[in-house]
Write a protein that holds these residues in place. Structure first.
Motif, PDB file in Angstrom:
ATOM      1  N   ILE A 307       0.099   8.305   2.824  1.00 38.74           N
ATOM      2  CA  ILE A 307       0.558   9.061   1.654  1.00 38.74           C
ATOM      3  C   ILE A 307      -0.408   8.863   0.490  1.00 38.74           C
ATOM      4  CG2 ILE A 307       2.386   9.234  -0.073  1.00 38.74           C
ATOM      5  CD1 ILE A 307       4.372   8.506   2.160  1.00 38.74           C
ATOM      6  N   ALA A 308      -0.862   7.613   0.282  1.00 41.06           N
ATOM      7  CA  ALA A 308      -1.796   7.337  -0.815  1.00 41.06           C
ATOM      8  C   ALA A 308      -3.106   8.074  -0.606  1.00 41.06           C
ATOM      9  CB  ALA A 308      -2.044   5.826  -0.918  1.00 41.06           C
ATOM     10  N   ALA A 309      -3.624   8.047   0.631  1.00 42.00           N
ATOM     11  CA  ALA A 309      -4.874   8.765   0.915  1.00 42.00           C
ATOM     12  C   ALA A 309      -4.683  10.265   0.740  1.00 42.00           C
ATOM     13  CB  ALA A 309      -5.349   8.445   2.332  1.00 42.00           C
ATOM     14  N   VAL A 462      -1.837   4.484  -9.280  1.00 42.84           N
ATOM     15  CA  VAL A 462      -2.193   3.276 -10.048  1.00 42.84           C
ATOM     16  C   VAL A 462      -0.988   2.344 -10.163  1.00 42.84           C
ATOM     17  CG1 VAL A 462      -2.893   2.443 -12.323  1.00 42.84           C
ATOM     18  CG2 VAL A 462      -4.061   4.396 -11.311  1.00 42.84           C
ATOM     19  N   SER A 463       0.194   2.893 -10.385  1.00 40.61           N
ATOM     20  CA  SER A 463       1.405   2.057 -10.463  1.00 40.61           C
ATOM     21  C   SER A 463       1.693   1.391  -9.128  1.00 40.61           C
ATOM     22  CB  SER A 463       2.602   2.913 -10.890  1.00 40.61           C
ATOM     23  OG  SER A 463       2.406   3.475 -12.157  1.00 40.61           O
ATOM     24  N   ALA A 464       1.576   2.146  -8.045  1.00 37.39           N
ATOM     25  CA  ALA A 464       1.808   1.571  -6.713  1.00 37.39           C
ATOM     26  C   ALA A 464       0.821   0.452  -6.432  1.00 37.39           C
ATOM     27  CB  ALA A 464       1.702   2.666  -5.651  1.00 37.39           C
ATOM     28  N   ALA A 465      -0.451   0.678  -6.774  1.00 36.98           N
ATOM     29  CA  ALA A 465      -1.464  -0.361  -6.562  1.00 36.98           C
ATOM     30  C   ALA A 465      -1.141  -1.608  -7.382  1.00 36.98           C
ATOM     31  CB  ALA A 465      -2.836   0.186  -6.936  1.00 36.98           C
ATOM     32  N   ALA A 466      -0.715  -1.425  -8.628  1.00 38.59           N
ATOM     33  CA  ALA A 466      -0.378  -2.571  -9.476  1.00 38.59           C
ATOM     34  C   ALA A 466       0.823  -3.333  -8.917  1.00 38.59           C
ATOM     35  CB  ALA A 466      -0.103  -2.095 -10.904  1.00 38.59           C
ATOM     36  N   MET A 467       1.837  -2.601  -8.441  1.00 38.67           N
ATOM     37  CA  MET A 467       3.021  -3.260  -7.872  1.00 38.67           C
ATOM     38  C   MET A 467       2.658  -4.062  -6.628  1.00 38.67           C
ATOM     39  SD  MET A 467       6.240  -0.617  -8.363  1.00 38.67           S
ATOM     40  CE  MET A 467       5.428   0.952  -8.182  1.00 38.67           C
ATOM     41  N   LEU A 468       1.851  -3.476  -5.746  1.00 41.55           N
ATOM     42  CA  LEU A 468       1.483  -4.159  -4.511  1.00 41.55           C
ATOM     43  C   LEU A 468       0.582  -5.359  -4.792  1.00 41.55           C
ATOM     44  CD1 LEU A 468       0.880  -1.003  -2.311  1.00 41.55           C
ATOM     45  CD2 LEU A 468       2.676  -2.707  -1.962  1.00 41.55           C
ATOM     46  N   THR A 469      -0.333  -5.222  -5.740  1.00 38.06           N
ATOM     47  CA  THR A 469      -1.210  -6.337  -6.096  1.00 38.06           C
ATOM     48  C   THR A 469      -0.412  -7.474  -6.725  1.00 38.06           C
ATOM     49  OG1 THR A 469      -3.032  -4.781  -6.459  1.00 38.06           O
ATOM     50  CG2 THR A 469      -3.257  -6.979  -7.414  1.00 38.06           C
ATOM     51  N   HIS A 470       0.517  -7.120  -7.601  1.00 36.78           N
ATOM     52  CA  HIS A 470       1.377  -8.133  -8.228  1.00 36.78           C
ATOM     53  C   HIS A 470       2.238  -8.821  -7.170  1.00 36.78           C
ATOM     54  CE1 HIS A 470       3.291 -10.197 -11.426  1.00 36.78           C
ATOM     55  NE2 HIS A 470       4.433  -9.530 -11.395  1.00 36.78           N
ATOM     56  N   PHE A 731      -7.631   3.417  -3.722  1.00 39.37           N
ATOM     57  CA  PHE A 731      -7.199   4.811  -3.867  1.00 39.37           C
ATOM     58  C   PHE A 731      -6.783   5.109  -5.311  1.00 39.37           C
ATOM     59  CE2 PHE A 731      -5.813   4.763   0.852  1.00 39.37           C
ATOM     60  CZ  PHE A 731      -7.132   4.944   1.228  1.00 39.37           C
ATOM     61  N   GLY A 732      -6.105   4.136  -5.953  1.00 39.14           N
ATOM     62  CA  GLY A 732      -5.693   4.334  -7.332  1.00 39.14           C
ATOM     63  C   GLY A 732      -6.878   4.466  -8.267  1.00 39.14           C
TER      64      GLY A 732
END
Length: 850
Positions: A307-309, A462-470, A731-732
């Motif tokens: 989905i992200a890609a 960007v929000s999804a990437a931040a949530m997953l990284t956190h 991707f973000g």
């Protein structure tokens, strides 16, 4: 069409800057999507390379590793014992063939007989004699295993995979018929499997190098054999159904057969199993993909990444659409001339679509290179143990090539149809007027809509990437309850060197003594499974002085067997009582150390020291005396969101006397310690070499399968989460850059189109600051609308991937504010240059152009 194609090639050749930008933008989007699809196809969609995979059905649905004790199972019955397999095979004529295989594969020590080389680690799997016949697989060389090989008393034989034959033995034809020592037991290799056949299960722990008949499991495993134990389940079952078989009817029949078999063992069941018996469920599922261990492990992650890609690809398409719209508007006068000379509007649309699809194909071809590199990178992150073979290839297969071609054509149409339609609607009379005159910019509405879409998708990514990284940071920085600094972990299997269970205690004493003499090693701990090393054992608990628990009481705890010194080595604090020591010998009272979770669950409000408990049966409720309580430590790398489970530690030197063969079997197997933990401050040089040399001094066949620092081992545990976080962040970031480029393009194009208008405004008294504000306001209006759409979508995305998040809320305001600020910063950078260009317009020059 050929004329249009030649014209499109000429146009693209004459605009190298535009062509390069378009192709690279598309290549990034198509490459990212194709790289993820490569894994999706091989992990989620691909069938086994066997004859007519659609005829294969698996009994069971869940994937369990690697053994399940008892006559009943939670959720559903998916793992089977040999007796039950034979019951299904002999009573289900709807199966033309029904094969059984060991769940997963076991690490084994392998050496060609007659050589002086030490044994090498390999993977082996026990299978039924009809295994290859069921899958319709022949031998590449030699022959396959047959029913005659899978009978008691038959000579021990094995079949080798093509990959092992090619990489480990150089495709030596003399391997066929040669004798190999597997765990020091001789086996004759009778054949080589065909290339591409890796077995019936795909997982990240590696596929078998050898297949051996089920009947030889006792020969290899000795007193810890599982073959004849009716309440030790360790087999997966896949069968080929006869034509015309109704799967639903077959499933109902199998459920009846399961109930018949369970009722035949009713007297052997404990009260909890009898209580759970009416709720037993069994499913028949499509088996063309085999036992889908990796599919279950990575399904949610791959869907999320796909989905992200896809979002990145959509943003890339929006950018290309904007480029083509701007190009079409700039060439509007030329289009008007063509229409005035007799060209049809459909011809103009077709010409534009040919050009856009050509760009799509060029972008797709370039994207394949990016996809290959991206897939290779992802495989290195997923498969961390290079010593095992995982049959996933980074090179594009035919389905992947067709996918890339399809995506290229679809994207070519998607980003080309709107610009083609808009540019084809130029009026012939525009050729006679100022076709490029513009004021309000109504013609740029489609472009602005695309920028809004880009902004919204960027916020989500960007929000999804931040949530997953956190989430990943929370996992890594969590308090695991033990120390990792200066600690190292090694994986061993003494059974590979031919040791029997009754020889292990003395072996472990020698290993511990020799390893502690390595310079720089402060202490050594040997343990069945070290914390977060990948597995655990569990057992049903009975408490002395308390009633028999019901099944709803969930009286289950994990267990670990260890040598003295382990707690100090790993840094797991003892908060009450004492640890296991050298005084806990075979002749002393049986003791155990429990963790805090165990004490809270089973001895709530009581002093646990001196209490007694046991496993499985009430008559064993007094087997262990609690002598210490260890601080809670996380021992398994899954279920990170759940509280730490009850756990108890048993001394290697002590053995409980059981009166059933299955319990005796489990007790003996629990004495095989699989991990060595070393505390070696200061990173001593050559530690791994010295450890291997120390074990080889004890026995040349005693090898280490792997050795890592504890921090490296933990990074392997979090490899899947790390992969998702890194790729989503990539991707973000890509989406943010593409969105900024799109906003810059639209804003710059708008300034160019409104040059005359800006000149008039400035001639009438507008100052340069007001012009800058006007341009910036237009840019941030688009971003603001995108944020209004993107923030709720980001919260929804967070809820959708909640299972991937560790102590991170989908509506985390800090993450949403950060994503907003990032997009705002990108918008500011993108709008600064066009706004400065607008402010530098000279009024007289603009009026002169008018």
């Amino acid at each position: 069409m050929l004329t249009d194609l030649r014209f499109a090639l000429r146009q693209l050749r004459q605009s190298p800057g535009f062509t390069l930008t378009a192709v690279l933008t598309l290549a990034l989007g198509i490459g990212a999507t194709t790289a993820i699809f490569t894994l999706v196809h091989q992990v989620l969609l691909k069938s086994l390379p066997v004859t007519k995979p659609e005829e294969l059905y698996r009994i069971g649905d869940k994937v369990h590793c690697c053994m399940w004790g008892g006559f009943t199972q939670w959720e559903e019955f998916s793992l089977f014992n040999y007796e039950l397999y034979k019951h299904f095979r002999d009573h289900t004529p709807a199966f033309a063939d029904l094969a059984a295989m060991q769940e997963g594969a076991s690490s084994m020590g392998v050496r060609r007989a007659g050589t002086q080389q030490p044994a090498e680690a390999g993977m082996g799997q026990f299978v039924s004699g009809n295994y290859f016949r069921t899958f319709g697989i022949g031998a590449w060389a030699g022959r396959v295993l047959t029913d005659s090989d899978d009978r008691e008393g038959a000579p021990p034989v094995a079949m080798m995979t093509y990959h092992a034959w090619q990489t480990k033995y150089g495709s030596d034809p003399s391997v066929i018929g040669a004798t190999f020592e597997i765990n020091s037991k001789p086996f004759t290799v009778v054949g080589i499997a065909p290339p591409g056949f890796f077995g019936a299960e795909l997982n990240t722990y590696g596929v078998p190098d050898f297949w051996m008949p089920l009947s030889k499991e006792p020969y290899l495993k000795g007193i810890s054999s599982l073959l004849k134990e009716p309440n030790l389940n360790w087999l997966d079952i896949i069968g080929r159904v006869r034509q015309g078989t109704d799967p639903k009817g077959l499933e109902a029949q199998l459920r009846l057969e399961l109930r018949e078999w369970q009722m035949s063992h009713l007297a052997d069941m404990n009260p909890q199993e009898k209580e759970f018996l009416p709720k037993q469920v069994l499913h028949l599922t499509a088996g063309g993909a085999g036992v889908t261990a990796m599919r279950q492990q990575y399904h949610d992650s791959l869907v999320l990444l796909m989905i992200a890609a896809g979002c990145v690809l959509l943003i890339a398409c929006a950018n290309l659409a904007n480029l083509l719209l701007a190009r079409g508007m700039a060439n509007r006068q030329q289009t008007s001339v063509r229409l005035a000379l007799g060209a049809s509007r459909m011809r103009m649309v077709r010409k534009a679509l040919v050009e856009s699809m050509l760009l799509g194909i060029l972008g797709g071809a370039t994207g394949l290179v990016i996809a290959y590199a991206g897939t290779s990178m992802m495989l290195r992150l997923v498969v961390t143990n290079t010593a095992v073979h995982v049959p996933i290839e980074a090179s594009p297969s035919l389905p992947v090539l067709l996918f890339a071609l399809g995506v290229s054509l679809v994207t070519g149409v998607c980003f080309g149809v709107a610009p083609a339609w808009v540019s084809s609607h130029a009026e012939p009379l525009d050729a006679m007027r100022g076709a490029n005159r513009s004021v309000a910019g109504a013609t740029s509405l489609p472009q602005k809509a695309l920028v809004v879409t880009q902004a919204a998708l960027s916020v989500v990514l960007v929000s999804a990437a931040a949530m997953l990284t956190h989430s990943l940071r929370n996992m890594k920085d969590g308090n695991f309850g033990f120390e990792t600094k200066d600690r190292y972990i090694a994986w061993i299997d003494p059974m590979e060197a031919g040791y029997q269970e009754n020889e292990l205690e003395n072996l472990f004493e020698r290993m511990k003594d020799r390893l502690q003499r390595i310079p720089g090693v402060r202490s050594v701990g040997l343990v069945q499974w070290a914390p977060m090393s990948g597995d655990n054992w569990n057992a049903s608990i009975r408490i002395e002085g308390k009633a028999e628990p019901h099944k709803s009481d969930n009286y289950v705890a994990n267990s670990v067997r260890m040598m003295p010194g382990f707690f100090d080595t790993i840094g797991n604090r003892i908060i009450m009582g004492r640890p296991i020591t050298e005084e806990d010998t075979a002749s002393s009272r049986h003791v155990a150390v429990i963790n805090e979770a165990f004490a809270k669950k089973f001895f709530k409000g009581e002093n646990p020291l001196g209490q007694h408990f046991g496993e499985m049966e009430m008559k064993h409720a007094g087997d262990y005396e609690v002598v210490g309580v260890a601080a809670d430590a996380r021992y398994v790398p899954w279920d990170m969101l759940n509280p730490i489970e009850p756990l108890f530690f048993k001394p290697e030197a002590q053995t409980i006397r059981w009166d059933t063969s299955a319990a005796i079997n489990g007790e003996m197997r629990s004495h095989s310690l699989g991990n060595i933990v070393l505390w070696a401050p200061g990173n001593p040089p050559g530690l791994e070499t010295q450890v291997r040399r120390a074990l080889a001094e004890i026995n040349p066949n005693l090898s280490i399968n792997d050795l890592k620092s504890y921090d490296e081992a933990l990074s392997v545990d979090f490899a899947q989460q790390g992969l998702i976080a890194k790729l989503t962040s990539l991707f973000g970031g890509l989406a943010l850059v593409l969105a900024a480029v799109g906003l810059y393009g639209v804003t710059a194009y708008g300034v160019e189109q409104r040059t005359n208008e800006i000149g008039i405004r400035m001639a009438l008294g507008a100052d340069r600051l007001s012009v800058v504000k006007m341009v910036m306001r237009g840019a941030f209006l688009q971003v603001g609308i995108g944020l209004a759409i993107g923030i709720p979508a980001a919260i929804g995305a967070g809820h959708a991937m909640a299972s991937q998040l560790f102590y991170v809320k989908p509506w985390n305001p800090l993450i949403l504010i950060s994503a907003t600020l990032l997009l705002g910063l990108a918008a500011l950078i993108a709008a600064v240059v066009p706004s400065q260009r607008a402010a530098s317009v000279e009024p007289m020059e603009a009026l002169r152009n008018e």
